[in-house]
Scaffold this active site. Structure first.
Site, mmCIF file in Angstrom:
data_model
loop_
_atom_site.group_PDB
_atom_site.id
_atom_site.type_symbol
_atom_site.label_atom_id
_atom_site.label_comp_id
_atom_site.label_asym_id
_atom_site.label_seq_id
_atom_site.Cartn_x
_atom_site.Cartn_y
_atom_site.Cartn_z
ATOM 1 N N ASP A 1 -63.250 -38.839 33.417
ATOM 2 C CA ASP A 1 -64.416 -38.421 32.652
ATOM 3 C C ASP A 1 -65.073 -37.217 33.314
ATOM 4 O O ASP A 1 -65.336 -36.187 32.678
ATOM 5 C CB ASP A 1 -65.396 -39.593 32.556
ATOM 6 C CG ASP A 1 -66.448 -39.388 31.484
ATOM 7 O OD1 ASP A 1 -66.363 -38.409 30.719
ATOM 8 O OD2 ASP A 1 -67.366 -40.223 31.395
ATOM 9 N N LYS B 1 -59.473 -42.227 44.561
ATOM 10 C CA LYS B 1 -60.354 -42.371 45.722
ATOM 11 C C LYS B 1 -59.839 -43.539 46.561
ATOM 12 O O LYS B 1 -60.584 -44.399 47.020
ATOM 13 C CB LYS B 1 -61.796 -42.619 45.260
ATOM 14 C CG LYS B 1 -62.837 -42.500 46.367
ATOM 15 C CD LYS B 1 -62.960 -41.103 46.937
ATOM 16 C CE LYS B 1 -64.077 -41.068 47.992
ATOM 17 N NZ LYS B 1 -64.095 -39.781 48.715
ATOM 18 N N ASP C 1 -62.657 -36.361 45.181
ATOM 19 C CA ASP C 1 -63.662 -35.350 45.482
ATOM 20 C C ASP C 1 -63.021 -34.023 45.882
ATOM 21 O O ASP C 1 -63.550 -32.949 45.587
ATOM 22 C CB ASP C 1 -64.644 -35.834 46.555
ATOM 23 C CG ASP C 1 -63.960 -36.531 47.723
ATOM 24 O OD1 ASP C 1 -62.868 -37.079 47.528
ATOM 25 O OD2 ASP C 1 -64.538 -36.537 48.822
ATOM 26 N N TYR D 1 -65.208 -48.534 32.648
ATOM 27 C CA TYR D 1 -65.450 -48.339 31.214
ATOM 28 C C TYR D 1 -65.051 -49.563 30.394
ATOM 29 O O TYR D 1 -65.347 -49.631 29.210
ATOM 30 C CB TYR D 1 -64.686 -47.118 30.715
ATOM 31 C CG TYR D 1 -65.501 -45.848 30.739
ATOM 32 C CD1 TYR D 1 -65.714 -45.106 29.584
ATOM 33 C CD2 TYR D 1 -66.056 -45.391 31.915
ATOM 34 C CE1 TYR D 1 -66.449 -43.937 29.611
ATOM 35 C CE2 TYR D 1 -66.796 -44.231 31.953
ATOM 36 C CZ TYR D 1 -66.984 -43.501 30.797
ATOM 37 O OH TYR D 1 -67.733 -42.336 30.834
#
Length: 474
Positions: free
Chosen positions: A362, A237, A338, A160
């Site tokens: 987000d 992640k 995930d 971002y």
């Protein structure tokens, strides 16, 4: 100081010390009405907040609202493409705390995103999104009441930050050439990887300082929660992106176990301590075997490393955290990104504060909001060490503007967050009670009314605000 706006003649500034607000009884708070349905939902929000403050403090406290401009409304006053005028930036910087409705993403010129611009200009590094269920709210989930989490999303880094180059651009092609011909071959772990020549390129920076200040704020928030909710989960992640997302995880643990050593325990530390509590004579090797199920298949070096970890934990924190004392500490753990999407649905009551980077946050905050009723019921805040802006988390929905029908819940609940940030908990609790009781009684706007079984007649936006106030009680 200002070109086209004038501050209130009464009220005082909010100041900050060590990242915390110092709040007078009559703070001046700038507000941005918002585009589209902001014309409906802001008046409803202001009415509810003013009524709660008046009832809670009997006139001893009062907000002096200061209207400032952004988005389409700013262009009407300041001129074409003046989506974020200097007047507005000056007011927010001067008064420290602001609140806003939804803003249009500019098209054809100006700033890429007004929301992102405000976060970056004022270094509002923590995007805070509570997701909890209010009884009676329609939800696609069987047990939405089990979810009560707060997402702490890093706001200024990750993709971002917006450092990217278009496919085919001169600089993008140069960067690909340097990466393919120099940097990737010079890094053995990348092997023979190559970036396709027709790629767009984006940069994903994750810094130690940015990661740790977010985790610091998340842990401080956890300290204020009930004991059964004092938990911070680092979402990442890192199994794939080891030097960005994996580093976020490592830096988070480092911050927790150094700066908050007496207040925290990590999940692995809790296992080590618990094993010794269950069996005081347990060997270091057996303790290591129990905390790592694949221990026996590891190399000798890796086994020795885990045994050393067990020994270090017992030597350094057994006196302060052992014999069950760790159960009263903030638990800091981590989950793969995930996996957490599944777990907030299948095991939602196991989580409290989720601290993560920008893109993960987000997705995660919107997914959590969907479980408890959607973005119309999702509040948000962008918080830094010298400024905070509270905001609607949904879009402008221009086709509904001026119809007095949209749900103002997101901005009202963002106002609740603002009241709590000011330390005005009594007023915040009134709004939460009023809103919860209104929904439980089927007094809702059309977006919720159409999903209720049996259906109910929807209230207007303004009527919903009145219903909330009526439920404040005596």
């Amino acid at each position: 100081m200002y070109d086209k706006i004038t501050p209130p003649t009464t009220g005082a500034k909010i100041t900050f010390k060590n990242g915390e607000p110092i709040v007078p009884d009559n703070p001046i708070i700038p507000f941005i009405r918002g585009d589209g349905t902001g014309i409906d939902i802001w008046p409803a929000t202001q009415k509810v907040l003013d009524a709660a403050v008046k009832k809670a403090y009997k006139g001893q406290r009062q907000i002096s609202w200061f209207k400032v401009y952004a988005g389409d409304e700013a262009c009407d006053l300041y001129g074409t493409y003046q989506y974020l005028p200097q007047d507005t930036l000056t007011a927010i910087e001067q008064y420290g705390v602001g609140i806003k409705g939804p803003l249009t993403t500019p098209i054809g010129g100006g700033i890429r995103s007004l929301n992102v611009a405000l976060r970056q200009i004022f270094d509002l590094y923590a995007c805070v999104r509570p997701c909890r269920y209010y009884a009676g709210t329609p939800s696609p989930h069987k047990n939405p009441e089990k979810l009560d989490v707060i997402v702490y999303r890093e706001n200024t880094e990750d993709i971002y930050l917006g450092i990217e180059w278009r496919q085919g651009s001169e600089i993008g092609d140069r960067l690909i050439k340097i990466l393919n011909e120099e940097l990737i071959p010079a890094t053995p772990e990348h092997g023979k990887k190559r970036i396709p020549l027709d790629s767009g390129i984006g940069i994903k920076p994750i810094s130690k300082s940015g990661s740790q200040r977010l985790v610091r704020r998340a842990i401080k928030h956890a300290l204020q929660l009930p004991k059964n909710k004092q938990q911070v989960t680092l979402v990442h992640k890192g199994n794939i992106m080891k030097y960005t997302e994996g580093a976020f995880r490592d830096w988070g643990y480092e911050l927790a176990t150094s700066e908050f050593r007496q207040e925290t325990v990590t999940e692995r530390e809790s296992w080590i301590l618990s094993n010794k509590e269950k069996n005081p004579n347990i060997s270091l090797e057996e303790n290591a075997r129990q905390i790592d199920p694949g221990f026996d298949a590891l190399t000798a070096d890796k086994k020795a490393q885990i045994i050393k970890e067990v020994e270090s934990v017992l030597n350094t924190i057994w006196e302060t955290h052992g014999n069950g004392k760790w159960k009263d500490k903030i638990l800091v753990n981590d989950r793969i990104a995930d996996s957490i999407f599944q777990q907030i649905q299948t095991r939602p009551d196991e989580y409290s504060i989720l601290a993560t980077m920008n893109l993960n946050g987000d997705y995660l905050s919107d997914a959590a909001a969907a479980i408890v009723g959607g973005l119309g019921m999702g509040p948000g805040a962008n918080i830094g060490d010298a400024c905070a802006i509270f905001e609607a988390t949904h879009g402008t929905a221009p086709k509904h503007a001026g119809l007095d029908k949209i749900n103002p819940g997101s901005v009202i609940l963002s106002g609740v967050m603002m009241l709590e940030f000011l330390g005005w908990q009594e007023a915040a609790d009134l709004v939460k009670k009023g809103l919860g009781d209104a929904i439980a009684n089927g007094q809702v706007t059309y977006d919720l009314a159409r999903l209720l079984e049996p259906p109910v007649k929807p209230l207007k936006c303004s009527e919903f605000a009145e219903a909330i106030i009526q439920h404040f009680g005596e």
